[in-house]
Design a protein around this motif. Structure first.
Motif, PDB file in Angstrom:
ATOM      1  N   THR A 185      11.559   0.603  -8.937  1.00 34.44           N
ATOM      2  CA  THR A 185      11.607   2.035  -8.650  1.00 34.44           C
ATOM      3  C   THR A 185      10.891   2.295  -7.333  1.00 34.44           C
ATOM      4  O   THR A 185       9.808   1.752  -7.088  1.00 34.44           O
ATOM      5  N   TYR A 186      11.509   3.139  -6.506  1.00 35.91           N
ATOM      6  CA  TYR A 186      10.960   3.480  -5.200  1.00 35.91           C
ATOM      7  C   TYR A 186      10.916   4.996  -5.060  1.00 35.91           C
ATOM      8  O   TYR A 186      11.762   5.712  -5.604  1.00 35.91           O
ATOM      9  N   MET A 187       9.934   5.470  -4.304  1.00 31.63           N
ATOM     10  CA  MET A 187       9.813   6.895  -4.032  1.00 31.63           C
ATOM     11  C   MET A 187       9.815   7.106  -2.527  1.00 31.63           C
ATOM     12  O   MET A 187       9.237   6.304  -1.781  1.00 31.63           O
ATOM     13  N   ALA A 188      10.473   8.180  -2.096  1.00 33.50           N
ATOM     14  CA  ALA A 188      10.549   8.503  -0.674  1.00 33.50           C
ATOM     15  C   ALA A 188       9.825   9.820  -0.418  1.00 33.50           C
ATOM     16  O   ALA A 188       9.950  10.774  -1.199  1.00 33.50           O
ATOM     17  N   PHE A 189       9.082   9.856   0.685  1.00 36.19           N
ATOM     18  CA  PHE A 189       8.280  11.010   1.050  1.00 36.19           C
ATOM     19  C   PHE A 189       8.483  11.354   2.517  1.00 36.19           C
ATOM     20  O   PHE A 189       8.761  10.468   3.329  1.00 36.19           O
ATOM     21  N   ILE A 190       8.320  12.646   2.847  1.00 36.29           N
ATOM     22  CA  ILE A 190       8.271  13.093   4.239  1.00 36.29           C
ATOM     23  C   ILE A 190       6.982  13.883   4.421  1.00 36.29           C
ATOM     24  O   ILE A 190       6.446  14.432   3.447  1.00 36.29           O
ATOM     25  N   PRO A 191       6.469  13.955   5.645  1.00 38.29           N
ATOM     26  CA  PRO A 191       5.242  14.729   5.861  1.00 38.29           C
ATOM     27  C   PRO A 191       5.417  16.176   5.413  1.00 38.29           C
ATOM     28  O   PRO A 191       6.437  16.810   5.692  1.00 38.29           O
ATOM     29  N   ALA A 192       4.425  16.710   4.712  1.00 39.56           N
ATOM     30  CA  ALA A 192       4.507  18.078   4.195  1.00 39.56           C
ATOM     31  C   ALA A 192       4.500  19.099   5.318  1.00 39.56           C
ATOM     32  O   ALA A 192       5.054  20.186   5.172  1.00 39.56           O
ATOM     33  N   ASP A 193       3.900  18.746   6.455  1.00 40.03           N
ATOM     34  CA  ASP A 193       3.803  19.692   7.565  1.00 40.03           C
ATOM     35  C   ASP A 193       4.957  19.546   8.554  1.00 40.03           C
ATOM     36  O   ASP A 193       4.899  20.061   9.668  1.00 40.03           O
ATOM     37  N   ASN A 253       5.948  18.396  -6.187  1.00 37.76           N
ATOM     38  CA  ASN A 253       6.614  17.615  -5.151  1.00 37.76           C
ATOM     39  C   ASN A 253       5.692  17.163  -4.036  1.00 37.76           C
ATOM     40  O   ASN A 253       6.153  16.601  -3.058  1.00 37.76           O
ATOM     41  N   TYR A 254       4.398  17.431  -4.126  1.00 37.53           N
ATOM     42  CA  TYR A 254       3.479  17.094  -3.052  1.00 37.53           C
ATOM     43  C   TYR A 254       2.419  16.115  -3.534  1.00 37.53           C
ATOM     44  O   TYR A 254       1.975  16.177  -4.672  1.00 37.53           O
ATOM     45  N   VAL A 255       2.034  15.219  -2.623  1.00 39.61           N
ATOM     46  CA  VAL A 255       1.040  14.211  -2.938  1.00 39.61           C
ATOM     47  C   VAL A 255       0.245  13.918  -1.666  1.00 39.61           C
ATOM     48  O   VAL A 255       0.771  14.044  -0.562  1.00 39.61           O
ATOM     49  N   VAL A 256      -1.012  13.569  -1.832  1.00 37.84           N
ATOM     50  CA  VAL A 256      -1.828  13.132  -0.704  1.00 37.84           C
ATOM     51  C   VAL A 256      -1.864  11.610  -0.735  1.00 37.84           C
ATOM     52  O   VAL A 256      -2.242  11.008  -1.741  1.00 37.84           O
ATOM     53  N   LEU A 257      -1.420  10.999   0.362  1.00 36.39           N
ATOM     54  CA  LEU A 257      -1.407   9.549   0.476  1.00 36.39           C
ATOM     55  C   LEU A 257      -2.475   9.113   1.470  1.00 36.39           C
ATOM     56  O   LEU A 257      -2.749   9.813   2.442  1.00 36.39           O
ATOM     57  N   THR A 258      -3.056   7.964   1.226  1.00 42.15           N
ATOM     58  CA  THR A 258      -4.086   7.414   2.098  1.00 42.15           C
ATOM     59  C   THR A 258      -3.534   6.169   2.784  1.00 42.15           C
ATOM     60  O   THR A 258      -3.039   5.258   2.120  1.00 42.15           O
ATOM     61  N   ASP A 259      -3.627   6.129   4.129  1.00 43.71           N
ATOM     62  CA  ASP A 259      -3.121   4.973   4.860  1.00 43.71           C
ATOM     63  C   ASP A 259      -4.155   3.847   4.902  1.00 43.71           C
ATOM     64  O   ASP A 259      -5.242   3.963   4.325  1.00 43.71           O
ATOM     65  N   GLU A 260      -3.813   2.761   5.596  1.00 46.17           N
ATOM     66  CA  GLU A 260      -4.670   1.577   5.644  1.00 46.17           C
ATOM     67  C   GLU A 260      -6.035   1.851   6.269  1.00 46.17           C
ATOM     68  O   GLU A 260      -7.009   1.173   5.999  1.00 46.17           O
ATOM     69  N   GLU A 261      -6.106   2.874   7.157  1.00 50.56           N
ATOM     70  CA  GLU A 261      -7.369   3.210   7.814  1.00 50.56           C
ATOM     71  C   GLU A 261      -8.185   4.229   7.029  1.00 50.56           C
ATOM     72  O   GLU A 261      -9.230   4.682   7.490  1.00 50.56           O
ATOM     73  N   GLY A 262      -7.691   4.642   5.861  1.00 50.04           N
ATOM     74  CA  GLY A 262      -8.410   5.611   5.044  1.00 50.04           C
ATOM     75  C   GLY A 262      -8.103   7.064   5.365  1.00 50.04           C
ATOM     76  O   GLY A 262      -8.727   7.970   4.828  1.00 50.04           O
ATOM     77  N   ASN A 263      -7.131   7.308   6.246  1.00 51.30           N
ATOM     78  CA  ASN A 263      -6.742   8.670   6.596  1.00 51.30           C
ATOM     79  C   ASN A 263      -5.854   9.257   5.501  1.00 51.30           C
ATOM     80  O   ASN A 263      -4.897   8.622   5.080  1.00 51.30           O
ATOM     81  N   GLU A 264      -6.168  10.475   5.076  1.00 52.33           N
ATOM     82  CA  GLU A 264      -5.357  11.148   4.064  1.00 52.33           C
ATOM     83  C   GLU A 264      -4.379  12.097   4.740  1.00 52.33           C
ATOM     84  O   GLU A 264      -4.716  12.757   5.722  1.00 52.33           O
ATOM     85  N   ARG A 265      -3.167  12.160   4.181  1.00 52.12           N
ATOM     86  CA  ARG A 265      -2.129  13.042   4.714  1.00 52.12           C
ATOM     87  C   ARG A 265      -1.264  13.523   3.562  1.00 52.12           C
ATOM     88  O   ARG A 265      -0.936  12.756   2.657  1.00 52.12           O
ATOM     89  N   GLU A 266      -0.880  14.770   3.607  1.00 50.21           N
ATOM     90  CA  GLU A 266      -0.056  15.351   2.551  1.00 50.21           C
ATOM     91  C   GLU A 266       1.422  15.082   2.832  1.00 50.21           C
ATOM     92  O   GLU A 266       1.899  15.260   3.953  1.00 50.21           O
ATOM     93  N   PHE A 267       2.137  14.650   1.784  1.00 49.60           N
ATOM     94  CA  PHE A 267       3.563  14.367   1.883  1.00 49.60           C
ATOM     95  C   PHE A 267       4.313  15.101   0.785  1.00 49.60           C
ATOM     96  O   PHE A 267       3.763  15.405  -0.263  1.00 49.60           O
ATOM     97  N   GLU A 268       5.589  15.335   1.053  1.00 50.49           N
ATOM     98  CA  GLU A 268       6.485  15.922   0.055  1.00 50.49           C
ATOM     99  C   GLU A 268       7.395  14.822  -0.484  1.00 50.49           C
ATOM    100  O   GLU A 268       8.012  14.072   0.277  1.00 50.49           O
ATOM    101  N   HIS A 269       7.497  14.737  -1.799  1.00 55.60           N
ATOM    102  CA  HIS A 269       8.389  13.769  -2.450  1.00 55.60           C
ATOM    103  C   HIS A 269       9.809  14.292  -2.325  1.00 55.60           C
ATOM    104  O   HIS A 269      10.096  15.426  -2.710  1.00 55.60           O
ATOM    105  N   ILE A 270      10.707  13.470  -1.778  1.00 55.95           N
ATOM    106  CA  ILE A 270      12.091  13.919  -1.601  1.00 55.95           C
ATOM    107  C   ILE A 270      13.081  13.211  -2.512  1.00 55.95           C
ATOM    108  O   ILE A 270      14.161  13.734  -2.770  1.00 55.95           O
ATOM    109  N   ASP A 271      12.724  12.014  -3.008  1.00 53.13           N
ATOM    110  CA  ASP A 271      13.677  11.307  -3.856  1.00 53.13           C
ATOM    111  C   ASP A 271      12.995  10.123  -4.538  1.00 53.13           C
ATOM    112  O   ASP A 271      12.014   9.583  -4.036  1.00 53.13           O
ATOM    113  N   THR A 272      13.534   9.750  -5.683  1.00 49.96           N
ATOM    114  CA  THR A 272      13.151   8.536  -6.388  1.00 49.96           C
ATOM    115  C   THR A 272      14.432   7.777  -6.665  1.00 49.96           C
ATOM    116  O   THR A 272      15.402   8.358  -7.163  1.00 49.96           O
ATOM    117  N   VAL A 273      14.468   6.506  -6.292  1.00 50.38           N
ATOM    118  CA  VAL A 273      15.669   5.697  -6.489  1.00 50.38           C
ATOM    119  C   VAL A 273      15.298   4.373  -7.151  1.00 50.38           C
ATOM    120  O   VAL A 273      14.163   3.913  -7.041  1.00 50.38           O
TER     121      VAL A 273
END
Length: 97
Positions: A34-42, A8-28
């Motif tokens: 198909t879309y996936m929704a994430f919230i910050p893991a922390d 349920n966890y993934v590291v996403l990289t934003d436009e500035e190259g910053n990495e942040r860990e997110f938790e996958h909460i749903d796929t619709v």
């Protein structure tokens, strides 16, 4: 996506190259996409959740996640995600099962 942090966890990289860990909460699915929704893991329990909506697209035979730039599209997906999340915590639905 990486399974380094579990299913349920993934590291996403934003436009500035910053990495942040997110938790996958749903796929619709919506309109054939198909879309996936994430919230910050922390995220702390008392904090309001920042929900990140990403679209699954195929590029060169691989599925990748891309930003949803259309606000109306993102809002519609967000509503679907919130309906799913609310139904998971709705005690009335648990009684019906």
């Amino acid at each position: 996506m990486s399974d380094d942090f579990g299913n349920n966890y993934v590291v996403l990289t934003d436009e500035e190259g910053n990495e942040r860990e997110f938790e996958h909460i749903d796929t619709v699915g919506m309109d054939g996409e198909t879309y996936m929704a994430f919230i910050p893991a922390d995220l702390k329990v008392e904090e309001e959740a920042e929900v990140v909506i990403l679209k699954v697209v195929e590029e060169d035979g691989e599925e990748i996640l891309v930003s949803v730039d259309d606000d109306a599209e993102a809002d519609r997906v967000f509503e679907l995600v919130m309906d799913d999340v609310e139904s998971m915590y709705d005690p009335a639905e648990d009684e019906e099962e």
